[in-house]
Write a protein that holds these residues in place. Structure first.
Motif, PDB file in Angstrom:
ATOM      1  N   THR A 102       0.831  -1.209   0.000  1.00 35.97           N
ATOM      2  CA  THR A 102       0.000   0.000   0.000  1.00 35.97           C
ATOM      3  C   THR A 102       0.865   1.259   0.000  1.00 35.97           C
ATOM      4  O   THR A 102       0.399   2.330  -0.380  1.00 35.97           O
ATOM      5  CB  THR A 102      -0.947   0.027   1.212  1.00 35.97           C
ATOM      6  OG1 THR A 102      -0.179  -0.079   2.407  1.00 35.97           O
ATOM      7  CG2 THR A 102      -1.947  -1.115   1.138  1.00 35.97           C
ATOM      8  N   GLU A 112       4.297  -0.003   3.744  1.00 33.70           N
ATOM      9  CA  GLU A 112       3.165  -0.702   4.356  1.00 33.70           C
ATOM     10  C   GLU A 112       2.619  -1.740   3.393  1.00 33.70           C
ATOM     11  O   GLU A 112       2.632  -1.550   2.178  1.00 33.70           O
ATOM     12  CB  GLU A 112       2.046   0.282   4.712  1.00 33.70           C
ATOM     13  CG  GLU A 112       2.331   1.126   5.915  1.00 33.70           C
ATOM     14  CD  GLU A 112       1.143   2.015   6.292  1.00 33.70           C
ATOM     15  OE1 GLU A 112       0.158   2.094   5.522  1.00 33.70           O
ATOM     16  OE2 GLU A 112       1.219   2.639   7.356  1.00 33.70           O
ATOM     17  N   LYS A 114      -0.761  -4.742   3.102  1.00 34.69           N
ATOM     18  CA  LYS A 114      -2.023  -5.238   3.638  1.00 34.69           C
ATOM     19  C   LYS A 114      -2.032  -6.749   3.437  1.00 34.69           C
ATOM     20  O   LYS A 114      -1.973  -7.227   2.309  1.00 34.69           O
ATOM     21  CB  LYS A 114      -3.209  -4.595   2.944  1.00 34.69           C
ATOM     22  CG  LYS A 114      -4.512  -4.893   3.636  1.00 34.69           C
ATOM     23  CD  LYS A 114      -5.580  -3.910   3.225  1.00 34.69           C
ATOM     24  CE  LYS A 114      -6.712  -4.032   4.207  1.00 34.69           C
ATOM     25  NZ  LYS A 114      -7.481  -2.837   4.302  1.00 34.69           N
ATOM     26  N   GLU A 118      -5.071  -6.978   7.473  1.00 38.86           N
ATOM     27  CA  GLU A 118      -4.354  -6.163   8.445  1.00 38.86           C
ATOM     28  C   GLU A 118      -3.264  -5.368   7.729  1.00 38.86           C
ATOM     29  O   GLU A 118      -2.640  -5.838   6.790  1.00 38.86           O
ATOM     30  CB  GLU A 118      -3.695  -7.044   9.514  1.00 38.86           C
ATOM     31  CG  GLU A 118      -4.674  -7.873  10.307  1.00 38.86           C
ATOM     32  CD  GLU A 118      -3.959  -8.815  11.286  1.00 38.86           C
ATOM     33  OE1 GLU A 118      -2.709  -8.893  11.259  1.00 38.86           O
ATOM     34  OE2 GLU A 118      -4.659  -9.467  12.067  1.00 38.86           O
ATOM     35  N   THR A 119      -3.024  -4.146   8.201  1.00 39.47           N
ATOM     36  CA  THR A 119      -1.964  -3.317   7.655  1.00 39.47           C
ATOM     37  C   THR A 119      -0.728  -3.478   8.529  1.00 39.47           C
ATOM     38  O   THR A 119      -0.804  -3.346   9.752  1.00 39.47           O
ATOM     39  CB  THR A 119      -2.403  -1.838   7.616  1.00 39.47           C
ATOM     40  OG1 THR A 119      -3.586  -1.741   6.811  1.00 39.47           O
ATOM     41  CG2 THR A 119      -1.327  -0.964   7.025  1.00 39.47           C
ATOM     42  N   TRP A 120       0.400  -3.752   7.868  1.00 39.62           N
ATOM     43  CA  TRP A 120       1.661  -3.978   8.573  1.00 39.62           C
ATOM     44  C   TRP A 120       2.737  -3.056   8.020  1.00 39.62           C
ATOM     45  O   TRP A 120       2.784  -2.792   6.822  1.00 39.62           O
ATOM     46  CB  TRP A 120       2.139  -5.423   8.362  1.00 39.62           C
ATOM     47  CG  TRP A 120       1.420  -6.423   9.202  1.00 39.62           C
ATOM     48  CD1 TRP A 120       0.195  -6.952   8.980  1.00 39.62           C
ATOM     49  CD2 TRP A 120       1.901  -7.010  10.407  1.00 39.62           C
ATOM     50  NE1 TRP A 120      -0.121  -7.837   9.982  1.00 39.62           N
ATOM     51  CE2 TRP A 120       0.910  -7.893  10.867  1.00 39.62           C
ATOM     52  CE3 TRP A 120       3.072  -6.884  11.142  1.00 39.62           C
ATOM     53  CZ2 TRP A 120       1.058  -8.640  12.028  1.00 39.62           C
ATOM     54  CZ3 TRP A 120       3.223  -7.629  12.292  1.00 39.62           C
ATOM     55  CH2 TRP A 120       2.210  -8.499  12.730  1.00 39.62           C
TER      56      TRP A 120
END
Length: 157
Positions: A102, A112, A114, A118-120
């Motif tokens: 992302t 980042e 996804k 979940e965004t990591w």
């Protein structure tokens, strides 16, 4: 009592079958599969009682069947029961998962991704790579709250 002995001689299969049932019920309490293998041996004795009236032959068939089950079948069943699917909890469940970038990822500036909704925060597993937004990645490692990812090559048409 003599009538019972005569009935038992005529119906030895029912004695073997009853023994198999008793061993099967006892197995439900022990859950170690030994009594179940002995119950199968008793069923072998019941089957042989339909062929011969010699109790010694029936007992030998029952013993051979039980020993065979204990030696050949039980170890495989125990191994299968004690191994199951790997249970992965926490962030380790994301290792091997695919996601999308992302925000651009470089070794100098974490980006980042996804993954599984979940965004990591992410860094490239290979520090020489730059991964652009929209690319599909695979999570190779998680250290702290950072996912280390590698792009999945696309086949060009």
């Amino acid at each position: 009592m003599e009538q019972f002995g005569e009935w038992l001689r005529d119906n030895t299969w029912s004695a073997w079958f009853s023994l198999a049932v008793i061993l099967g019920v006892a197995e439900m309490a022990s859950l170690d599969l030994v009594l179940a293998m002995l119950a199968v041996g008793a069923l072998g004795g019941a089957a042989s009682s339909l062929v011969t009236d010699l109790v010694l032959v029936q007992a030998l068939v029952a013993i051979a069947t039980a020993v065979g089950m204990l030696a050949l079948v039980r170890p495989n069943l125990v191994r299968r029961l004690h191994t199951g699917p790997e249970l992965r909890l926490g962030h380790t469940r994301l290792i091997g998962a695919q996601g999308s970038v992302t925000r651009e990822i470089t070794a100098l500036a974490p980006g980042e991704v996804k993954v599984s909704g979940e965004t990591w925060t992410a860094q490239p597993y290979d520090e020489t790579l730059t991964i652009a937004p929209g690319e599909t990645i695979e999570v190779l490692d998680i250290r702290g709250a950072t996912a280390y990812v590698h792009p999945i090559p696309r086949l060009e048409p």
